[in-house]
Design a protein around this motif. Structure first.
Motif, mmCIF file in Angstrom:
data_model
loop_
_atom_site.group_PDB
_atom_site.id
_atom_site.type_symbol
_atom_site.label_atom_id
_atom_site.label_comp_id
_atom_site.label_asym_id
_atom_site.label_seq_id
_atom_site.Cartn_x
_atom_site.Cartn_y
_atom_site.Cartn_z
ATOM 1 N N SER A 13 78.453 38.919 50.194
ATOM 2 C CA SER A 13 77.141 38.379 50.534
ATOM 3 C C SER A 13 77.299 37.200 51.489
ATOM 4 O O SER A 13 78.058 36.268 51.205
ATOM 5 N N THR A 14 76.558 37.220 52.600
ATOM 6 C CA THR A 14 76.621 36.064 53.507
ATOM 7 C C THR A 14 75.776 34.910 52.967
ATOM 8 O O THR A 14 75.811 33.826 53.516
ATOM 9 N N GLU A 15 75.030 35.161 51.898
ATOM 10 C CA GLU A 15 74.198 34.096 51.326
ATOM 11 C C GLU A 15 74.982 33.262 50.317
ATOM 12 O O GLU A 15 74.888 32.048 50.303
ATOM 13 N N THR A 16 75.768 33.946 49.476
ATOM 14 C CA THR A 16 76.502 33.246 48.418
ATOM 15 C C THR A 16 78.016 33.347 48.602
ATOM 16 O O THR A 16 78.754 32.674 47.899
ATOM 17 N N GLY A 17 78.453 34.192 49.488
ATOM 18 C CA GLY A 17 79.881 34.436 49.663
ATOM 19 C C GLY A 17 80.459 35.405 48.656
ATOM 20 O O GLY A 17 81.575 35.885 48.819
ATOM 21 N N GLU A 18 79.723 35.721 47.601
ATOM 22 C CA GLU A 18 80.305 36.503 46.498
ATOM 23 C C GLU A 18 80.633 37.940 46.902
ATOM 24 O O GLU A 18 79.951 38.534 47.738
ATOM 25 N N PRO A 19 81.686 38.503 46.293
ATOM 26 C CA PRO A 19 82.006 39.908 46.526
ATOM 27 C C PRO A 19 80.935 40.790 45.884
ATOM 28 O O PRO A 19 80.503 40.528 44.759
ATOM 29 N N LEU A 20 80.506 41.813 46.602
ATOM 30 C CA LEU A 20 79.461 42.711 46.110
ATOM 31 C C LEU A 20 80.024 44.054 45.681
ATOM 32 O O LEU A 20 79.535 44.651 44.728
ATOM 33 N N ALA A 21 81.017 44.524 46.402
ATOM 34 C CA ALA A 21 81.517 45.870 46.117
ATOM 35 C C ALA A 21 82.888 46.070 46.730
ATOM 36 O O ALA A 21 83.241 45.417 47.716
ATOM 37 N N ILE A 22 83.639 46.979 46.113
ATOM 38 C CA ILE A 22 84.901 47.445 46.686
ATOM 39 C C ILE A 22 84.939 48.952 46.460
ATOM 40 O O ILE A 22 84.624 49.420 45.369
ATOM 41 N N PHE A 23 85.231 49.706 47.511
ATOM 42 C CA PHE A 23 85.219 51.166 47.377
ATOM 43 C C PHE A 23 86.119 51.785 48.450
ATOM 44 O O PHE A 23 86.389 51.146 49.472
ATOM 45 N N PRO A 24 86.568 53.017 48.220
ATOM 46 C CA PRO A 24 87.401 53.695 49.227
ATOM 47 C C PRO A 24 86.634 53.859 50.538
ATOM 48 O O PRO A 24 85.404 53.968 50.541
ATOM 49 N N ASP A 25 87.387 53.895 51.628
ATOM 50 C CA ASP A 25 86.732 53.853 52.946
ATOM 51 C C ASP A 25 86.370 55.217 53.525
ATOM 52 O O ASP A 25 85.640 55.290 54.518
ATOM 53 N N GLY A 26 86.885 56.289 52.897
ATOM 54 C CA GLY A 26 86.807 57.600 53.538
ATOM 55 C C GLY A 26 85.403 58.056 53.891
ATOM 56 O O GLY A 26 85.159 58.564 54.987
ATOM 57 N N VAL A 27 84.457 57.873 52.974
ATOM 58 C CA VAL A 27 83.100 58.370 53.213
ATOM 59 C C VAL A 27 82.370 57.500 54.235
ATOM 60 O O VAL A 27 81.818 58.006 55.216
ATOM 61 N N VAL A 28 82.391 56.184 54.053
ATOM 62 C CA VAL A 28 81.696 55.332 55.041
ATOM 63 C C VAL A 28 82.375 55.421 56.407
ATOM 64 O O VAL A 28 81.716 55.299 57.437
ATOM 65 N N GLN A 29 83.679 55.644 56.391
ATOM 66 C CA GLN A 29 84.416 55.792 57.651
ATOM 67 C C GLN A 29 83.792 56.884 58.519
ATOM 68 O O GLN A 29 83.525 56.696 59.696
ATOM 69 N N ARG A 30 83.496 58.044 57.918
ATOM 70 C CA ARG A 30 82.947 59.087 58.784
ATOM 71 C C ARG A 30 81.462 58.867 59.055
ATOM 72 O O ARG A 30 80.965 59.253 60.105
ATOM 73 N N PHE A 31 80.767 58.225 58.139
ATOM 74 C CA PHE A 31 79.354 57.924 58.417
ATOM 75 C C PHE A 31 79.219 56.903 59.538
ATOM 76 O O PHE A 31 78.281 56.962 60.329
ATOM 77 N N ARG A 32 80.155 55.980 59.626
ATOM 78 C CA ARG A 32 80.028 54.993 60.698
ATOM 79 C C ARG A 32 80.407 55.611 62.050
ATOM 80 O O ARG A 32 79.792 55.287 63.074
ATOM 81 N N VAL A 33 81.372 56.527 62.046
ATOM 82 C CA VAL A 33 81.718 57.203 63.301
ATOM 83 C C VAL A 33 80.564 58.124 63.709
ATOM 84 O O VAL A 33 80.071 58.070 64.836
ATOM 85 N N GLY A 34 80.116 58.941 62.754
ATOM 86 C CA GLY A 34 79.006 59.847 63.044
ATOM 87 C C GLY A 34 77.742 59.083 63.408
ATOM 88 O O GLY A 34 77.039 59.436 64.364
ATOM 89 N N GLY A 35 77.455 58.023 62.674
ATOM 90 C CA GLY A 35 76.241 57.232 62.924
ATOM 91 C C GLY A 35 76.223 56.639 64.320
ATOM 92 O O GLY A 35 75.177 56.619 64.987
#
Lengths: 343, 343
Positions: A93-115
């Motif tokens: 979070s850029t508001e509090t600095g706190e970690p929000l999530a940790i997850f494998p990159d494979g799915v978002v990796q292709r969504f960001r390329v495709g997107g």
């Protein structure tokens, strides 16, 4: 994919204003236990203030370089227990600095390329584009199909892979998923002929598109810089690049004695093509700082090479919101990932 | 601390051979919700092949810049839930790529700073050094005391803080912890006079050491570049820097409109001092590529400014091994942090 494209559009608009940040990428390569392999730790950060998210994407890979037809190919070995790969995204979070999530990159990796490819189609393809060709039928090709189907109301997607089984499987699966007719093509030329949008998403070491296949009014996209030969890049009317920061190789930190060639970057050795590094960026296009398609017969081209750190903040934000809404994932105590000690 | 110093020595020797890697650091600064604050996402990676560990250290901070006596000071706001800070270290195996551990950075952060100072003491202080002075009595000062006590068999440590209560507390706590007599000094000059090793570990915006306090045969260390005034740096006989990569500010990626000064880097504006950026590094010293102390009366100096990515691999490896041996921490399924999808 539609939500990812919208979040990415926010990120690129932030970037065009100098508010979203693409961190300095760092790829560290040094020896591992296997003498024929290299260890690579890859980091890139990004921040999208309008989404309130900072992100880190990392990969911890064992790389080998087997030769196929006299050419070295980079292969990531799934060397983690259970024959798995290691790529992670962390969100903050850029508001509090706190970690929000940790997850494998494979799915978002292709969504960001495709997107990113989808946003380019949105701004560069003809409004009346109804036929798309996808060269490649792998993991990345699927995301390209999703994205082009979001960007334009398509009648048909043709797909090509040298492997007939792969293209049949892809056609069947994507037809079911997208609700758009996806048909296998017997040759890349057959896929491309008459298509309004041509998206290349392959692992090919050789060019996959020929200059003589280009037609007026086409939009062409590529996710790897071997896919489009120099003559195609010179023949198109307009080129948009992903980000000028991505055209160099200063992110490489290589141990002494480690031999490593990325197999890319060839583009910059030709002075005429090197000028492409100064072409307008996707951020400028999405933010309206450079115009989209100007004429129906213009041939446009988007080079979706390499990642931009803030893409993971954008697509990660979508995944995070959906996971929260669905109750997916596992909640871990925030105290495990924060501290009372001034760091 | 002894184990950390040994692991760090391995890392610096790897680095001197070009095998350990310090990743490109990236500090990304952009807006946050609070108009008087800045969000900062800071990343640095490192790999030490001889330890089999790759590391990432990250900080996700809300920064403010309050003025004290007309000078701006950087303050990290503990804005995460429970008024906590966010700094994390992730460790990876260079053999399999798999993630090994994730933990807050605060403790290893000071062990790596202290450990580096301790290695410099080991190589630069006189063999017969028996009296040390620590200027500062905070979190970092404690690690400096631990490190100097490992490097030399001390008779006494003097400590100084402008706050009499702080120096008494520090003296009491460190005496108990180290088994070495730690005594509070009424002034920095009194602490330094006759000391063989002087280590500065403060948050001071002003110099804390004066040229006229230097004595032949002293070893001087500093962890922040305001602590030693230019005349001290010019008066010492030999300077060792932490790493030449750390002397610039090209790691900063700052959003448009965000005002940010690190408050450091002043060293490079003086041409004579700018030459220090080419001084030998701690890695060269530890690996024996440059000699240690050459004469009993030489005044030596180690500038322990900024971090090197691989320090977190080294100190993290020690923490990880100890945590495993003690059964500390929580075991999470490796599948949560790995993937079957080719990233």
């Amino acid at each position: 994919m539609r939500e990812c494209m919208d979040a990415l559009a926010t990120a690129y608009r932030d970037a065009a204003e100098g508010a979203a940040l693409n961190g300095r990428r760092s790829d560290m390569l040094t020896r591992t236990v296997r003498p024929d392999a290299v260890y690579c730790l890859k980091l890139v950060g990004g921040v999208v203030p309008s989404l309130g998210i900072g992100s880190l994407r990392l990969n911890s890979d064992i790389l080998t370089f087997p030769e196929t037809d006299g050419k070295r190919r980079k292969v990531k070995v799934p060397a983690a227990p259970g024959e798995r790969w290691v790529g992670l995204v962390l969100l903050f979070s850029t508001e509090t600095g706190e970690p929000l999530a940790i997850f494998p990159d494979g799915v978002v990796q292709r969504f960001r390329v495709g997107g990113a490819s989808g946003l380019a189609v949105r701004h560069l393809a003809r409004e009346d584009a109804r036929v798309a060709a996808i060269i490649g039928t792998g993991w990345q090709a699927g995301a390209q199909a999703m994205a082009v189907a979001v960007a334009r109301p398509l009648d048909e997607i043709r797909c090509y892979s040298p492997n007939p089984e792969s293209r049949s499987r892809f056609a069947q699966e994507m037809t079911a998923q997208l609700g758009v007719r996806v048909v296998p093509a017997a040759s890349p030329e057959a896929a491309v002929k008459g298509a309004d949008v041509v998206l290349c998403a392959t692992n090919s070491l050789q060019p996959v598109l020929r200059r003589e296949w280009l037609e007026p009014g086409m939009h062409v996209g590529s996710i790897r810089d071997r896919e489009l030969p120099p003559e195609v890049l010179k023949a198109v009317d307009r080129v948009i690049i992903h980000d000028p920061d991505n055209m160099g190789s200063d992110h490489l930190v290589i141990a002494k004695g480690v031999e490593y060639r990325e197999g890319t970057k060839e583009i910059v050795t030709d002075p005429e093509l090197a000028a492409l590094a100064r072409a307008p960026s996707l951020a400028e296009l999405v933010a309206g700082k450079v115009p989209g398609r100007s004429r129906p017969d213009e041939i446009t081209c988007f080079l979706n090479y390499h990642g931009v750190g803030y893409q993971f903040a954008a697509t990660g934000a979508v995944l995070y919101a959906k996971a929260r809404a669905a109750g997916a994932g596992r909640e871990l105590p925030g105290e495990w990932f924060t501290e009372t000690v001034h760091p």
